[in-house]
Design an enzyme around this catalytic site. Sequence first.
Site, PDB file in Angstrom:
ATOM      1  N   GLU A   1       0.851  -1.196   0.000  1.00 44.03           N
ATOM      2  CA  GLU A   1       0.000   0.000   0.000  1.00 44.03           C
ATOM      3  C   GLU A   1       0.885   1.244   0.000  1.00 44.03           C
ATOM      4  O   GLU A   1       1.910   1.308   0.693  1.00 44.03           O
ATOM      5  CB  GLU A   1      -0.865  -0.039   1.261  1.00 44.03           C
ATOM      6  CG  GLU A   1      -1.756   1.149   1.492  1.00 44.03           C
ATOM      7  CD  GLU A   1      -2.521   1.045   2.806  1.00 44.03           C
ATOM      8  OE1 GLU A   1      -3.505   1.779   2.969  1.00 44.03           O
ATOM      9  OE2 GLU A   1      -2.122   0.234   3.676  1.00 44.03           O
TER      10      GLU A   1
ATOM     11  N   LYS B   1      -9.447   2.321  -2.138  1.00 46.15           N
ATOM     12  CA  LYS B   1      -9.678   1.670  -0.839  1.00 46.15           C
ATOM     13  C   LYS B   1     -11.053   2.024  -0.280  1.00 46.15           C
ATOM     14  O   LYS B   1     -11.385   3.193  -0.102  1.00 46.15           O
ATOM     15  CB  LYS B   1      -8.572   2.095   0.129  1.00 46.15           C
ATOM     16  CG  LYS B   1      -8.554   1.361   1.458  1.00 46.15           C
ATOM     17  CD  LYS B   1      -7.314   1.777   2.244  1.00 46.15           C
ATOM     18  CE  LYS B   1      -7.203   1.092   3.586  1.00 46.15           C
ATOM     19  NZ  LYS B   1      -5.973   1.506   4.310  1.00 46.15           N
TER      20      LYS B   1
ATOM     21  N   CYS C   1      -5.248  -3.238   2.448  1.00 48.65           N
ATOM     22  CA  CYS C   1      -5.023  -3.204   3.895  1.00 48.65           C
ATOM     23  C   CYS C   1      -6.291  -3.475   4.717  1.00 48.65           C
ATOM     24  O   CYS C   1      -6.728  -4.619   4.830  1.00 48.65           O
ATOM     25  CB  CYS C   1      -4.365  -1.878   4.265  1.00 48.65           C
ATOM     26  SG  CYS C   1      -3.514  -1.923   5.875  1.00 48.65           S
TER      27      CYS C   1
END
Length: 282
Positions: free
Chosen positions: A45, A115, A149
């Site tokens: 990330e 995300k 994540c």
Amino acid sequence: MANKVKIAAIQMEPKLMKISENLESILSAVRKAVDNQANLIVFPECSLTGYIFSSRQEALPFAETIPGSSTEKLVSLCQELKVYVIFGLLEKESDRLFNAAALVGPQGLITGYRKNHLPFLGVDRFVDPGDRPFQVHQTPIGNIGLEVCYDIIFPESSRVMTLLGADILALPTNFPQGRGEKLNYCVSARAIENRVHVVSADRVGSERGYSFAGLSKIVDASGEILSLASPDKEEIIYGEVNLESARQKRLTFIPGEWEIDQIKDRRPELYGVITKANLNRI
């Protein structure tokens, strides 16, 4: 479509606000992984930018469009080496800012993912929530789904992509030290419960007082850990997966006596509460 795919997870230490330096490290690592016959290469990330920004205003100058300068350079290398790459970056669109990941290959940019689940940590305090559904992308090396994540903590994310036909789930991550060691169990859990291959590429090192957990991981559809990185070193780990094993959801242990199918055996009619927002908890 190839049945066996060699995956590489690049555990690196991005430098905050050093895009040129980070990009050179990414390009170099791609070449090293291809020298070891990797077909799919996954970076952490925010591998292009670093993660611990102190404000939206500080982060915005380091965001790029997708496609943009960095994705174009990665595409050029993918075309040269016939490989697929996933890397993390900050994406800008007009006045919006996203924590994103890009999937590129020999045919060009395949997708940009934004995300969806945002913790109150690092740059995620200041970015906009992802505005696209989870998707699966068909490639010659399998059907690939992306999450970033914190997304892995929400099992619905991986399950949706499994139901859409994912063979491989790729997770660029920045699991923080002290918490990431526990979160890493989720990578194996998502593989086991969905019978998909999962690769997590975490970073190492420190930024502005925050340290990161490392422990990048490649897990096959049976839940076997094919490769596990150290908690503190820059390194490349590899794992070869069989696409057919991710597509075979029915497991037969004793024919006619002990058989399970973790997709067909679901009871969706019992799960409706999952989709209800702002549920009053008892």
